[in-house]
Design a protein around this motif. Structure first.
Motif, PDB file in Angstrom:
ATOM      1  N   THR A 189      10.558 -16.615  -6.889  1.00  0.00           N
ATOM      2  CA  THR A 189      11.078 -15.586  -7.795  1.00  0.00           C
ATOM      3  C   THR A 189      12.596 -15.657  -7.865  1.00  0.00           C
ATOM      4  O   THR A 189      13.269 -16.122  -6.949  1.00  0.00           O
ATOM      5  N   ILE A 247      16.413 -13.768  -9.483  1.00  0.00           N
ATOM      6  CA  ILE A 247      17.231 -12.609  -9.147  1.00  0.00           C
ATOM      7  C   ILE A 247      17.004 -11.505 -10.173  1.00  0.00           C
ATOM      8  O   ILE A 247      16.415 -11.717 -11.228  1.00  0.00           O
ATOM      9  N   GLY A 248      17.481 -10.315  -9.865  1.00  0.00           N
ATOM     10  CA  GLY A 248      17.323  -9.172 -10.748  1.00  0.00           C
ATOM     11  C   GLY A 248      16.107  -8.361 -10.351  1.00  0.00           C
ATOM     12  O   GLY A 248      15.276  -8.786  -9.553  1.00  0.00           O
ATOM     13  N   LYS A 249      16.009  -7.137 -10.901  1.00  0.00           N
ATOM     14  CA  LYS A 249      14.865  -6.267 -10.613  1.00  0.00           C
ATOM     15  C   LYS A 249      14.248  -5.789 -11.918  1.00  0.00           C
ATOM     16  O   LYS A 249      14.940  -5.192 -12.733  1.00  0.00           O
ATOM     17  N   PRO A 250      12.947  -5.996 -12.142  1.00  0.00           N
ATOM     18  CA  PRO A 250      12.066  -6.772 -11.249  1.00  0.00           C
ATOM     19  C   PRO A 250      12.390  -8.263 -11.331  1.00  0.00           C
ATOM     20  O   PRO A 250      12.826  -8.738 -12.378  1.00  0.00           O
ATOM     21  N   ALA A 251      12.114  -8.955 -10.253  1.00  0.00           N
ATOM     22  CA  ALA A 251      12.462 -10.371 -10.198  1.00  0.00           C
ATOM     23  C   ALA A 251      11.477 -11.187 -11.014  1.00  0.00           C
ATOM     24  O   ALA A 251      10.268 -11.041 -10.863  1.00  0.00           O
ATOM     25  N   ILE A 256      15.358 -12.043 -16.890  1.00  0.00           N
ATOM     26  CA  ILE A 256      16.080 -10.909 -16.302  1.00  0.00           C
ATOM     27  C   ILE A 256      16.359  -9.890 -17.402  1.00  0.00           C
ATOM     28  O   ILE A 256      16.570 -10.256 -18.564  1.00  0.00           O
ATOM     29  N   ASP A 261      22.824 -10.392  -5.465  1.00  0.00           N
ATOM     30  CA  ASP A 261      22.192 -11.392  -6.315  1.00  0.00           C
ATOM     31  C   ASP A 261      22.735 -12.785  -6.010  1.00  0.00           C
ATOM     32  O   ASP A 261      22.080 -13.790  -6.303  1.00  0.00           O
ATOM     33  N   GLY A 269      20.303 -14.175  -3.706  1.00  0.00           N
ATOM     34  CA  GLY A 269      19.101 -14.592  -4.413  1.00  0.00           C
ATOM     35  C   GLY A 269      19.294 -15.911  -5.141  1.00  0.00           C
ATOM     36  O   GLY A 269      18.399 -16.770  -5.155  1.00  0.00           O
ATOM     37  N   GLN A 277      20.994  -6.285 -17.205  1.00  0.00           N
ATOM     38  CA  GLN A 277      21.528  -5.580 -16.042  1.00  0.00           C
ATOM     39  C   GLN A 277      22.683  -6.367 -15.450  1.00  0.00           C
ATOM     40  O   GLN A 277      22.815  -7.565 -15.676  1.00  0.00           O
TER      41      GLN A 277
END
Lengths: 157, 256
Positions: B19, B21-25, B43, B52, B55, B46
């Motif tokens: 996975t 980076i970022g949410k949700p990944a 992504i 990150d 990540g 954001q």
């Protein structure tokens, strides 16, 4: 890839977040059209400010360090490298930001001292000095203190 | 939006369930062209943060297990797959492919040496009577800020000279085991960071050389030895993509 085990102490990555950021920042291929620099505004601010003022800031810091050092009796200071490293790591993030705060103050001081000679020619170009200041605060609001300082500098000049 | 991590060969096997980076990944996947593919993940809109960065490094380190990786700068985004193809793969594909061939089987190793600042300063003062006099002036309290700056300037210069000497000494020992290398010092010149491009097959020898070196240096410097890393310091398009590493640091037996 197999991980070799030898006597040497090798880490798969830097131990602190700050060191990871150091490791990857400004590295790798740049694809101009797509680098959205604002995403890492704070780090950019760091670099930007460093270019402007790092040397004087560093000089003053070392002058201070030397003075402090000299005041202590010979032999009393036994610098434990491990301890020093711990301090360095712990402080490295705040060091960067702290240094920035310092930079802003220093800049204001320097601007003060330069302004006495420079303002006559800058008077009708308020935008140029505003531009300089803004450059130092990309991606982050200037601290209130710094803003007030700058404000008062402008008023004074 | 797509985060773009790196260029790899189109045939590069991706680790399962990697996975980004970022949410949700998002799932890490390839956007492929003929020879070269870009590693991307979805992504949302954001801001990226410091963590990150970890990540991003995670993804690169997972990738390098399976073949050469050419990192693309952290923070690079593309709107969609088409943009990746036309703006990244089309212009950079050929150069990227040849650089990937060069980097095959190579990793970056970093050695950071953090000097004991107080010990360094004490040495410096001991070796320079003029500097001691200047510090005396400052301590006497009569000195204005320009003397302070002058002290700091001389200290910085003195430390930089020491760092340069250390740099040469360390590089002299490790360079023969690497294909390329470089170094940098921090603003405060108490930290020396060196990076080496090393064959995976030579890692054991390199480790041994580092260990021997650190033993010889003693506890004057606190070391941090990190790797194997993706070739972050050897990927830059302007300098490295168009040229092979200099022959000076490239033993001929590897044939490039």
């Amino acid at each position: 890839m197999t991980v070799m085990t030898t006597g040497v102490n090798r880490a798969p990555r830097p131990s602190s977040l700050a060191d990871v950021v150091d490791l990857i920042l400004d590295k790798g291929i740049v694809i101009d059209a797509y680098v959205r620099v604002s995403l890492v505004g704070i780090e950019l601010l760091t670099i930007d400010a460093r270019v402007v003022i790092a040397s004087v800031d560093t000089y003053l810091r070392f002058a201070e360090a030397v003075n402090r050092l000299d005041l202590q009796p010979e032999g009393q200071v036994t610098g434990l490298p491990g301890m020093i490293q711990g301090m360095t790591e712990g402080a490295s993030r705040s060091k960067t930001r702290g240094a920035l705060g310092g930079v802003k103050d220093k800049l204001t001081e320097i601007k003060d001292s330069m302004h006495s000679g420079q303002d006559e020619q800058d008077d009708d170009e308020d935008e140029s000095s505003g531009g300089r200041r803004r450059k130092l605060t990309i991606g982050r609001q200037p601290s209130r203190q710094a803003a007030e300082r700058s404000g008062s500098t402008d008023k004074d000049s | 939006m797509l985060v773009v991590y790196a260029l790899v060969r189109s045939t590069h096997p991706l680790p399962e369930r990697l996975t980004g980076i970022g949410k949700p990944a998002g799932q890490v996947r390839l956007v492929g062209a003929e020879r070269v593919a870009a590693v991307v993940s979805q992504i949302g809109d954001q801001a990226l943060h410091d963590d990150d960065a970890i990540g991003y490094l995670d993804v690169l380190q997972a990738l390098i297990e399976n073949g050469p990786v050419l990192p693309i700068r952290f923070g690079t985004l593309a709107p969609d797959d088409d943009a990746v193809r036309t703006e990244i793969l089309a212009p950079l594909g050929e150069q990227g492919a040849s650089r990937l061939d060069q980097l095959d089987g190579l990793v970056e190793m970093q050695l950071k040496l953090i000097a004991d600042q107080d010990a360094e300063l004490r040495d410096l003062l001991a070796s320079s009577p003029p500097l001691r006099r200047l510090v005396g002036q400052v301590k006497a309290g009569a000195a204005d800020v320009s003397v302070h700056i002058s002290v700091g300037e001389q200290v910085t210069q003195g430390l930089a000279e020491r760092r340069a000497a250390l740099d040469a000494q360390v590089a002299g020992r490790l360079k023969p085991l690497a294909l390329d290398h470089g170094s940098r010092t921090g603003d405060d010149v108490t930290v020396l960071t060196q990076y080496y491009l090393v064959r995976v097959d030579d890692l054991e020898r390199f480790d041994a050389a580092v260990q021997e070196l650190l033993e010889d240096l003693g506890d004057r410097y606190t070391p941090e030895y990190v790797g194997p890393l993706p070739p972050l310091d050897f990927a830059d398009a302007e300098n490295d993509l168009t040229q092979t590493p200099s022959s000076e640091t490239t033993p001929s037996r590897w044939g490039w």
